[in-house]
Design a protein around this motif. Structure first.
Motif, PDB file in Angstrom:
ATOM      1  N   TYR A 179     -75.796 -58.624 -15.103  1.00  0.00           N
ATOM      2  CA  TYR A 179     -74.885 -59.233 -14.142  1.00  0.00           C
ATOM      3  C   TYR A 179     -75.659 -59.742 -12.924  1.00  0.00           C
ATOM      4  CZ  TYR A 179     -71.617 -59.935 -10.403  1.00  0.00           C
ATOM      5  OH  TYR A 179     -70.948 -60.502  -9.371  1.00  0.00           O
ATOM      6  N   ALA A 180     -76.564 -58.916 -12.391  1.00  0.00           N
ATOM      7  CA  ALA A 180     -77.322 -59.307 -11.198  1.00  0.00           C
ATOM      8  C   ALA A 180     -78.142 -60.564 -11.451  1.00  0.00           C
ATOM      9  CB  ALA A 180     -78.229 -58.163 -10.749  1.00  0.00           C
ATOM     10  N   TYR A 225     -75.219 -56.924  -4.667  1.00  0.00           N
ATOM     11  CA  TYR A 225     -73.841 -56.619  -5.076  1.00  0.00           C
ATOM     12  C   TYR A 225     -73.837 -55.602  -6.219  1.00  0.00           C
ATOM     13  CZ  TYR A 225     -69.180 -57.189  -7.039  1.00  0.00           C
ATOM     14  OH  TYR A 225     -67.920 -56.953  -7.535  1.00  0.00           O
ATOM     15  N   ALA A 226     -74.709 -55.792  -7.202  1.00  0.00           N
ATOM     16  CA  ALA A 226     -74.755 -54.878  -8.342  1.00  0.00           C
ATOM     17  C   ALA A 226     -75.102 -53.459  -7.895  1.00  0.00           C
ATOM     18  CB  ALA A 226     -75.772 -55.378  -9.365  1.00  0.00           C
ATOM     19  N   LEU A 227     -76.062 -53.324  -6.984  1.00  0.00           N
ATOM     20  CA  LEU A 227     -76.451 -51.997  -6.508  1.00  0.00           C
ATOM     21  C   LEU A 227     -75.350 -51.348  -5.682  1.00  0.00           C
ATOM     22  CD1 LEU A 227     -80.167 -52.700  -5.606  1.00  0.00           C
ATOM     23  CD2 LEU A 227     -79.337 -51.191  -7.402  1.00  0.00           C
ATOM     24  N   ARG A 228     -74.615 -52.145  -4.943  1.00  0.00           N
ATOM     25  CA  ARG A 228     -73.485 -51.572  -4.189  1.00  0.00           C
ATOM     26  C   ARG A 228     -72.456 -50.990  -5.154  1.00  0.00           C
ATOM     27  NH1 ARG A 228     -71.726 -51.593   0.828  1.00  0.00           N
ATOM     28  NH2 ARG A 228     -73.288 -53.126   1.529  1.00  0.00           N
ATOM     29  N   MET A 229     -72.167 -51.706  -6.227  1.00  0.00           N
ATOM     30  CA  MET A 229     -71.222 -51.201  -7.208  1.00  0.00           C
ATOM     31  C   MET A 229     -71.774 -49.961  -7.914  1.00  0.00           C
ATOM     32  SD  MET A 229     -68.673 -53.138  -6.760  1.00  0.00           S
ATOM     33  CE  MET A 229     -67.646 -52.651  -8.140  1.00  0.00           C
ATOM     34  N   MET A 230     -73.063 -49.960  -8.226  1.00  0.00           N
ATOM     35  CA  MET A 230     -73.683 -48.780  -8.818  1.00  0.00           C
ATOM     36  C   MET A 230     -73.577 -47.583  -7.884  1.00  0.00           C
ATOM     37  SD  MET A 230     -77.203 -50.107 -10.621  1.00  0.00           S
ATOM     38  CE  MET A 230     -77.680 -48.404 -10.961  1.00  0.00           C
ATOM     39  N   ASN A 231     -73.829 -47.824  -6.622  1.00  0.00           N
ATOM     40  CA  ASN A 231     -73.764 -46.741  -5.645  1.00  0.00           C
ATOM     41  C   ASN A 231     -72.331 -46.198  -5.518  1.00  0.00           C
ATOM     42  OD1 ASN A 231     -75.347 -45.247  -3.558  1.00  0.00           O
ATOM     43  ND2 ASN A 231     -73.840 -46.122  -2.176  1.00  0.00           N
ATOM     44  N   ASP A 232     -71.361 -47.099  -5.498  1.00  0.00           N
ATOM     45  CA  ASP A 232     -69.967 -46.685  -5.396  1.00  0.00           C
ATOM     46  C   ASP A 232     -69.534 -45.852  -6.605  1.00  0.00           C
ATOM     47  OD1 ASP A 232     -69.808 -48.019  -3.007  1.00  0.00           O
ATOM     48  OD2 ASP A 232     -68.719 -49.752  -3.793  1.00  0.00           O
ATOM     49  N   CYS A 233     -70.156 -46.108  -7.751  1.00  0.00           N
ATOM     50  CA  CYS A 233     -69.814 -45.371  -8.975  1.00  0.00           C
ATOM     51  C   CYS A 233     -70.636 -44.096  -9.157  1.00  0.00           C
ATOM     52  CB  CYS A 233     -70.012 -46.261 -10.199  1.00  0.00           C
ATOM     53  SG  CYS A 233     -68.873 -47.651 -10.302  1.00  0.00           S
ATOM     54  N   GLY A 234     -71.532 -43.812  -8.200  1.00  0.00           N
ATOM     55  CA  GLY A 234     -72.377 -42.627  -8.318  1.00  0.00           C
ATOM     56  C   GLY A 234     -73.568 -42.797  -9.232  1.00  0.00           C
ATOM     57  N   LEU A 235     -73.821 -44.037  -9.679  1.00  0.00           N
ATOM     58  CA  LEU A 235     -74.910 -44.275 -10.621  1.00  0.00           C
ATOM     59  C   LEU A 235     -76.275 -44.285  -9.944  1.00  0.00           C
ATOM     60  CD1 LEU A 235     -73.175 -47.078 -12.690  1.00  0.00           C
ATOM     61  CD2 LEU A 235     -73.547 -44.721 -13.397  1.00  0.00           C
ATOM     62  N   TRP A 236     -76.334 -44.769  -8.704  1.00  0.00           N
ATOM     63  CA  TRP A 236     -77.617 -44.805  -8.002  1.00  0.00           C
ATOM     64  C   TRP A 236     -78.164 -43.389  -7.824  1.00  0.00           C
ATOM     65  CZ3 TRP A 236     -81.405 -47.994  -6.398  1.00  0.00           C
ATOM     66  CH2 TRP A 236     -82.315 -47.475  -5.481  1.00  0.00           C
ATOM     67  N   GLU A 237     -77.325 -42.474  -7.403  1.00  0.00           N
ATOM     68  CA  GLU A 237     -77.790 -41.102  -7.167  1.00  0.00           C
ATOM     69  C   GLU A 237     -78.259 -40.451  -8.462  1.00  0.00           C
ATOM     70  OE1 GLU A 237     -76.362 -37.027  -4.864  1.00  0.00           O
ATOM     71  OE2 GLU A 237     -74.991 -38.719  -5.062  1.00  0.00           O
ATOM     72  N   ILE A 238     -77.551 -40.709  -9.572  1.00  0.00           N
ATOM     73  CA  ILE A 238     -77.980 -40.145 -10.857  1.00  0.00           C
ATOM     74  C   ILE A 238     -79.321 -40.736 -11.280  1.00  0.00           C
ATOM     75  CG2 ILE A 238     -77.432 -40.026 -13.315  1.00  0.00           C
ATOM     76  CD1 ILE A 238     -74.488 -39.934 -12.552  1.00  0.00           C
ATOM     77  N   ALA A 239     -79.470 -42.042 -11.101  1.00  0.00           N
ATOM     78  CA  ALA A 239     -80.694 -42.725 -11.547  1.00  0.00           C
ATOM     79  C   ALA A 239     -81.900 -42.380 -10.689  1.00  0.00           C
ATOM     80  CB  ALA A 239     -80.480 -44.240 -11.563  1.00  0.00           C
ATOM     81  N   THR A 240     -81.667 -42.148  -9.380  1.00  0.00           N
ATOM     82  CA  THR A 240     -82.799 -41.980  -8.464  1.00  0.00           C
ATOM     83  C   THR A 240     -82.922 -40.583  -7.876  1.00  0.00           C
ATOM     84  OG1 THR A 240     -81.545 -42.626  -6.489  1.00  0.00           O
ATOM     85  CG2 THR A 240     -82.541 -44.400  -7.794  1.00  0.00           C
ATOM     86  N   GLY A 241     -81.850 -39.803  -7.931  1.00  0.00           N
ATOM     87  CA  GLY A 241     -81.900 -38.473  -7.343  1.00  0.00           C
ATOM     88  C   GLY A 241     -81.772 -38.467  -5.832  1.00  0.00           C
ATOM     89  N   GLY A 242     -81.319 -39.561  -5.248  1.00  0.00           N
ATOM     90  CA  GLY A 242     -81.217 -39.633  -3.791  1.00  0.00           C
ATOM     91  C   GLY A 242     -80.138 -40.597  -3.343  1.00  0.00           C
ATOM     92  N   LEU A 243     -80.071 -40.795  -2.038  1.00  0.00           N
ATOM     93  CA  LEU A 243     -79.088 -41.688  -1.450  1.00  0.00           C
ATOM     94  C   LEU A 243     -79.671 -43.088  -1.286  1.00  0.00           C
ATOM     95  CD1 LEU A 243     -77.718 -39.259   1.293  1.00  0.00           C
ATOM     96  CD2 LEU A 243     -76.833 -39.643  -1.022  1.00  0.00           C
ATOM     97  N   ALA A 244     -78.828 -44.008  -0.836  1.00  0.00           N
ATOM     98  CA  ALA A 244     -79.278 -45.403  -0.689  1.00  0.00           C
ATOM     99  C   ALA A 244     -78.746 -46.011   0.587  1.00  0.00           C
ATOM    100  CB  ALA A 244     -78.821 -46.230  -1.890  1.00  0.00           C
ATOM    101  N   ARG A 245     -79.586 -46.834   1.229  1.00  0.00           N
ATOM    102  CA  ARG A 245     -79.154 -47.651   2.371  1.00  0.00           C
ATOM    103  C   ARG A 245     -78.693 -49.001   1.831  1.00  0.00           C
ATOM    104  NH1 ARG A 245     -84.214 -45.841   5.059  1.00  0.00           N
ATOM    105  NH2 ARG A 245     -83.719 -44.465   6.814  1.00  0.00           N
ATOM    106  N   ILE A 246     -77.494 -49.052   1.333  1.00  0.00           N
ATOM    107  CA  ILE A 246     -77.000 -50.270   0.698  1.00  0.00           C
ATOM    108  C   ILE A 246     -76.862 -51.404   1.705  1.00  0.00           C
ATOM    109  CG2 ILE A 246     -75.070 -51.288  -0.545  1.00  0.00           C
ATOM    110  CD1 ILE A 246     -76.761 -49.473  -2.257  1.00  0.00           C
ATOM    111  N   ASP A 247     -76.388 -51.098   2.911  1.00  0.00           N
ATOM    112  CA  ASP A 247     -76.229 -52.160   3.919  1.00  0.00           C
ATOM    113  C   ASP A 247     -77.581 -52.765   4.292  1.00  0.00           C
ATOM    114  OD1 ASP A 247     -73.511 -51.789   3.948  1.00  0.00           O
ATOM    115  OD2 ASP A 247     -73.493 -50.550   5.751  1.00  0.00           O
ATOM    116  N   ASP A 248     -78.607 -51.923   4.395  1.00  0.00           N
ATOM    117  CA  ASP A 248     -79.943 -52.435   4.703  1.00  0.00           C
ATOM    118  C   ASP A 248     -80.438 -53.349   3.587  1.00  0.00           C
ATOM    119  OD1 ASP A 248     -79.589 -50.545   6.707  1.00  0.00           O
ATOM    120  OD2 ASP A 248     -81.697 -49.973   6.733  1.00  0.00           O
ATOM    121  N   TYR A 249     -80.169 -52.935   2.332  1.00  0.00           N
ATOM    122  CA  TYR A 249     -80.630 -53.764   1.217  1.00  0.00           C
ATOM    123  C   TYR A 249     -79.849 -55.074   1.156  1.00  0.00           C
ATOM    124  CZ  TYR A 249     -82.245 -55.250  -3.327  1.00  0.00           C
ATOM    125  OH  TYR A 249     -82.811 -55.987  -4.352  1.00  0.00           O
TER     126      TYR A 249
END
Length: 414
Positions: A179-180, A225-249
């Motif tokens: 999608y991205a 946009y894709a990463l924001r949706m991943m983060n909202d679904c909890g996928l970023w934390e599962i994939a990386t083990g941490g949090l994300a600065r989505i607004d910065d990205y």
């Protein structure tokens, strides 16, 4: 529409190349057919570059290899167990894979047989836009009706989305990455829901596979946009083990037209996940990054800190000397994105500094240990300490001190 699509495909440079036509001529014998499938077709229709070409065929893999060699082409059994042969023609590799269909489905270990049914082969693929085939003359074959999705830039799973993901949980990340790279509008609701339901399957994937897919995602045009949706679904934390600065990205990728570095995965990961230095090590291990990638992330993070911690804004020369041009630009872009995300933009400074860094000739320290030894200083730790003190003085002078002035400061050895 089909005629215009056929015309576009038939005029594609990669399809007209003598090399691929030689592969077709070698493989298409005794009633067997061959068609280009997947990315090359999709990218051509969407006006994207075509870096590689995959070919599907009804011919069995051993027959493909034999026919290629008989035609004087180099054939390599790169994935014989999966029916894949790499044929090299005019120094370009073409992956040729025999049509397949599932007999039993249990994840990536699904038992398959080789076949001759194009629709069954298409149903094994991930997304409708990737199940498009084109023959050597540029005629499109669309067994599942994926053309409309492709032209509409809709990323949809083939068949039951949950079932397709269970076959290989990497398809969760591929859904967002494709999608991205190619999508428009909202993410497909059915696919997104399936990714959410199956998200814990990501924990079963190897670090290498996750890292490879995430690096490709971060380079894509709609990654923010894709990463924001991943983060909202909890996928970023599962994939990386941490949090994300989505607004910065988001802010970083808003600068795509300003600096090409914003698309680089290393800088993206620093902006997204580099809260503290230890985060860089975690991400590097999590994604199995190379030493070169790790070093770039660490340099970018350190340069960002230097920009933030210096009471007086450093010069382009000082930043380039300390971190190299790439590291200084990475650090600047990281600070700039944080500033934009916090609505504290100082565009004049950032634009000016970016221009200065791009044009900066990195200063070279004019002294060497031999210069001090010639004045009577002895080699050893004291000489090294003196050389470092003189270098600091030179930097603080904004690189204005000459070699002669530095030698004067060094004093004569007693």
């Amino acid at each position: 529409m089909t005629s215009s699509v056929d015309e576009k495909l038939s005029n594609a440079d990669w399809l007209a190349a003598p090399g691929i036509q030689a592969v077709f001529s070698a493989v298409e014998r005794d009633g067997d057919a061959a068609r280009v499938v997947g990315g090359a077709v999709r990218n051509t229709l969407l006006d994207h570059p075509v870096p590689d070409v995959d070919i599907a065929t009804t011919a069995p893999p051993d027959v493909v290899m034999s026919r290629a060699r008989d035609a004087g082409l180099k054939a390599i059994g790169t994935g014989l167990e999966h029916g894949t042969i790499t044929i090299v023609a005019d120094d370009f590799p073409y992956e040729v894979t025999t049509l397949r269909e599932d007999i039993e489905t249990f994840g990536r270990q699904a038992r398959v047989v080789f076949g001759r049914d194009w629709e069954k082969d298409a149903r094994r693929r991930d997304f409708t836009m990737n199940a498009l085939y084109v023959d050597r003359n540029g005629h499109l074959h669309d067994p599942l009706g994926g053309l409309d999705d492709c032209l509409g830039r809709r990323v949809r799973f083939i068949g039951d989305a949950d079932g397709r993901i269970k076959e290989d949980y990497l398809r969760i990340l591929r859904f967002f990455r494709i999608y991205a790279a190619y999508g428009e509008g909202e993410l497909d609701a059915e696919g997104l829901g399936a990714c959410l339901r199956q998200r814990n399957g990501l924990r079963q994937l190897s670090a290498e596979r996750i890292g490879h897919e995430m690096r490709r995602l971060l380079r894509a045009p709609r990654a923010a946009y894709a990463l924001r949706m991943m983060n909202d679904c909890g996928l970023w934390e599962i994939a990386t083990g941490g949090l994300a600065r989505i607004d910065d990205y988001d802010a970083l990728r808003s600068l795509d037209s300003v600096a090409p570095q914003t698309r680089d995965a290393e800088l993206g990961l620093v902006v997204l996940a580099g809260f503290v230095r230890e985060d860089l090590a975690r991400i590097s291990d999590r994604f199995r990054l190379s030493n070169q990638e790790r070093k770039r992330m660490e340099t970018a993070w350190a340069a960002k800190k230097r920009f933030l911690q210096t009471a007086r804004r450093p010069s382009a020369a000082a930043m380039s000397y300390a971190f190299g041009r790439e590291g200084a630009i990475d650090g600047l872009l990281a600070v700039w994105s944080a500033s934009l995300a916090g609505a504290k933009e100082d565009s004049a400074f950032y634009e000016g500094m970016l221009s200065d860094l791009a044009a900066q000739v990195i200063p070279e320290f004019p002294l060497k240990g031999a210069d001090l030894i010639s004045l009577g200083h002895k080699a050893g730790p004291e000489l090294g300490a003196l050389l470092r003190r003189l270098e600091v003085a030179w930097i603080e002078s904004e690189f204005a001190l000459t070699k002669e002035q530095l030698l004067e400061r060094s004093g004569a050895a007693s």
